[in-house]
Design a protein around this motif. Structure first.
Motif, mmCIF file in Angstrom:
data_model
loop_
_atom_site.group_PDB
_atom_site.id
_atom_site.type_symbol
_atom_site.label_atom_id
_atom_site.label_comp_id
_atom_site.label_asym_id
_atom_site.label_seq_id
_atom_site.Cartn_x
_atom_site.Cartn_y
_atom_site.Cartn_z
ATOM 1 N N ARG A 175 7.081 7.018 -16.283
ATOM 2 C CA ARG A 175 6.373 5.753 -16.059
ATOM 3 C C ARG A 175 6.921 5.011 -14.837
ATOM 4 N NH1 ARG A 175 6.015 3.751 -22.412
ATOM 5 N NH2 ARG A 175 4.105 4.914 -22.943
ATOM 6 N N THR A 176 8.243 5.086 -14.639
ATOM 7 C CA THR A 176 8.842 4.457 -13.455
ATOM 8 C C THR A 176 8.301 5.088 -12.187
ATOM 9 O OG1 THR A 176 10.856 3.923 -14.688
ATOM 10 C CG2 THR A 176 11.008 3.953 -12.279
ATOM 11 N N ARG A 177 8.228 6.408 -12.178
ATOM 12 C CA ARG A 177 7.688 7.094 -11.000
ATOM 13 C C ARG A 177 6.235 6.698 -10.761
ATOM 14 N NH1 ARG A 177 10.159 12.996 -12.634
ATOM 15 N NH2 ARG A 177 12.280 12.678 -11.804
ATOM 16 N N LEU A 178 5.475 6.567 -11.833
ATOM 17 C CA LEU A 178 4.087 6.136 -11.680
ATOM 18 C C LEU A 178 4.021 4.705 -11.149
ATOM 19 C CD1 LEU A 178 1.071 6.670 -12.058
ATOM 20 C CD2 LEU A 178 1.303 5.889 -14.433
ATOM 21 N N GLY A 179 4.942 3.849 -11.642
ATOM 22 C CA GLY A 179 4.984 2.471 -11.143
ATOM 23 C C GLY A 179 5.316 2.392 -9.663
ATOM 24 N N HIS A 180 6.101 3.351 -9.174
ATOM 25 C CA HIS A 180 6.446 3.368 -7.753
ATOM 26 C C HIS A 180 5.238 3.650 -6.873
ATOM 27 C CE1 HIS A 180 10.961 4.282 -8.636
ATOM 28 N NE2 HIS A 180 10.620 3.043 -8.888
ATOM 29 N N ALA A 181 4.169 4.144 -7.460
ATOM 30 C CA ALA A 181 2.955 4.366 -6.674
ATOM 31 C C ALA A 181 2.264 3.049 -6.339
ATOM 32 C CB ALA A 181 1.996 5.278 -7.434
ATOM 33 N N ARG A 182 2.608 1.986 -7.081
ATOM 34 C CA ARG A 182 2.032 0.672 -6.796
ATOM 35 C C ARG A 182 2.889 -0.030 -5.749
ATOM 36 N NH1 ARG A 182 1.411 0.843 -12.446
ATOM 37 N NH2 ARG A 182 3.354 -0.304 -12.704
ATOM 38 N N ILE A 183 2.247 -0.592 -4.731
ATOM 39 C CA ILE A 183 2.929 -1.354 -3.691
ATOM 40 C C ILE A 183 2.838 -2.821 -4.075
ATOM 41 C CG2 ILE A 183 2.998 -1.896 -1.230
ATOM 42 C CD1 ILE A 183 1.363 0.740 -0.819
ATOM 43 N N THR A 184 3.980 -3.449 -4.384
ATOM 44 C CA THR A 184 3.983 -4.829 -4.867
ATOM 45 C C THR A 184 4.744 -5.734 -3.909
ATOM 46 O OG1 THR A 184 5.955 -4.389 -6.205
ATOM 47 C CG2 THR A 184 3.809 -4.092 -7.264
ATOM 48 N N ALA A 185 4.450 -7.041 -4.003
ATOM 49 C CA ALA A 185 5.103 -8.035 -3.145
ATOM 50 C C ALA A 185 6.459 -8.413 -3.736
ATOM 51 C CB ALA A 185 4.230 -9.274 -3.014
ATOM 52 N N PRO A 186 7.543 -8.256 -2.981
ATOM 53 C CA PRO A 186 8.860 -8.623 -3.514
ATOM 54 C C PRO A 186 9.138 -10.122 -3.487
ATOM 55 C CG PRO A 186 9.092 -7.734 -1.308
ATOM 56 C CD PRO A 186 7.635 -7.619 -1.651
#
Length: 420
Positions: free
Chosen positions: A228-239
């Motif tokens: 799931r973490t790897r899948l979440g890394h596919a999302r580009i989010t604002a830090p």
């Protein structure tokens, strides 16, 4: 005598008459003392300008220039390599921390998540089965097998005992007796197996079996979390909260963790980066108030405070780097603007002060001319802190008195003056 000669004589006589008319009073004055009084007349009073002695607060300020910078600048990177499927923001857009800005290709990662979920479900079911123990139908079957084994054992024992008796009377061969013995021993073994199997079902799984099954569940949970973490890394989010100042990539491009996708700036607060001379270092303290002016808004002054004083001095310019932090709620101050800063380093409250132009040198001291009832009085004073325009007066002047600020270079103590 012709006409022209006649006119010439008349003009000459007229000129002599005018000269006699104007010179007669001076040659034969009617009042002999008038001429002396005219020559002894006093010159008119000098014209001067005055300013009042005022009481108030003066600030000691130092000035420097600097550049407007965002308080925080962050470059957004992809956490995994892959083709950018989507990028939802443009330059100038405002974003919130945690907001999804884009997506990297992720179908394989989604499949890995589903695979990890299935593996976890399998191990959880096995572990639950061990904790629950045998099912009622399994216990019933085990009891049936034990009853059958017990019946076979009784029958085999009778046959074996009968074979022993017949063998002793020589009515049965040794081979037949051994066959009856083998069947009896097999019946005993079958009975023992059925009995032990029923006992195990009633007792349940051993502790080490339960621990092994639980370890499999924990391992599957960790694998699912990683997927799931790897899948979440596919999302580009604002830090951070901020604004997109630069977009470095477009959908369809290949992204890598080493290359930035976006640059974000937070402009709610900005900082002014500048340098202050070494001679002012001892006056600097974090928290001091500052007034900032920029060319874009020449009539306005923005306020901030000294936030950071650099730990080292520039050996070439002999200046120390400083930062002024300030609120920027409407984002009017833009990165790259040239700023002029006045930093308040000391405050002198409740002091008397006058314009600096009123000062005149007086030997080792300073003097001013004070205006009162049309005359001036010279006073020697002591001064304190000075700005470009004002000076603090330490003695010999009172609030409200008028000092000469124009024309004092020609004055002497007691002279009469006039104010236009």
């Amino acid at each position: 005598m012709n006409r022209r000669s006649t006119l010439g004589v008349l003009g000459l006589l007229l000129g002599l008459g005018l000269v006699w008319f104007f010179l007669l009073p001076d040659l034969f004055p009617t009042n002999p003392g008038a001429q002396g009084k005219a020559t002894m007349r006093s010159p008119p009073p000098l014209s001067v300008a005055v300013a009042p002695v005022r009481r108030g607060t003066l600030d000691r300020r130092i000035s420097f220039t600097g550049d407007v910078l965002p308080q925080s600048v962050v470059q957004v990177h992809a956490q995994i390599a892959g083709v950018v499927e989507e990028l939802t923001v443009e330059e100038g857009d405002t974003v919130q921390r945690g907001e999804v800005l884009g997506l990297v290709e992720h179908r394989e990662l989604a499949a890995q998540v589903r695979q990890a979920e299935a593996r976890l479900a399998l191990y959880q079911a096995r572990y639950a089965q061990l904790l629950a123990g045998a099912r009622p139908e399994e216990l019933s079957q085990a009891r049936d097998r034990l009853r059958k084994a017990e019946a076979n054992l009784k029958k085999a024992r009778r046959v074996y005992e009968r074979a022993q008796e017949l063998f002793a009377k020589h009515f049965l061969s040794d081979q037949d007796r051994e066959e009856a013995q083998r069947e009896y021993e097999a019946a005993v073994a079958e009975y023992n197996i059925a009995r032990d199997a029923l006992a195990l079902l009633r007792k349940g799984a051993r502790p080490e079996e339960r621990q092994a099954a639980l370890a499999q569940v924990r391992e599957a949970e960790a694998e699912l979390e990683l997927a799931r973490t790897r899948l979440g890394h596919a999302r580009i989010t604002a830090p951070i909260d901020g604004m997109v100042s630069k977009r470095h990539i477009d959908p369809g491009d290949f992204a890598t963790p080493s290359s930035p996708l976006l640059t974000l700036m937070n402009l709610d607060r900005v900082k002014i980066a500048g340098h202050v001379s070494e001679r002012h270092l001892q006056l600097l303290h974090p928290g001091q108030q500052a007034e900032v002016r920029v060319d874009a808004y020449p009539a306005e002054r923005f306020t901030g405070s000294l936030f950071r004083i650099g730990p080292t001095m520039d050996p070439v310019t002999r200046t120390v780097p400083v930062e002024i932090h300030m609120e920027n709620p409407y984002h009017r101050l833009k990165p790259g603007m040239f700023a002029r800063v006045e930093l308040v380093v000391e405050t002198f409250p409740d002091v008397l002060f006058i314009p600096r132009v009123a000062l005149l040198p007086a030997g080792q001291g300073t003097r001013v001319f004070v205006y009162h009832d049309g005359k001036v009085e010279s006073r020697t004073i002591r001064t304190g802190y000075q700005t470009d325009e004002l000076v603090v007066v330490l003695d010999h002047l009172q609030e409200g008195e008028q000092v000469i600020v124009k024309g004092q270079e020609r004055l002497k103590d007691g002279m009469q003056v006039r104010i236009p």
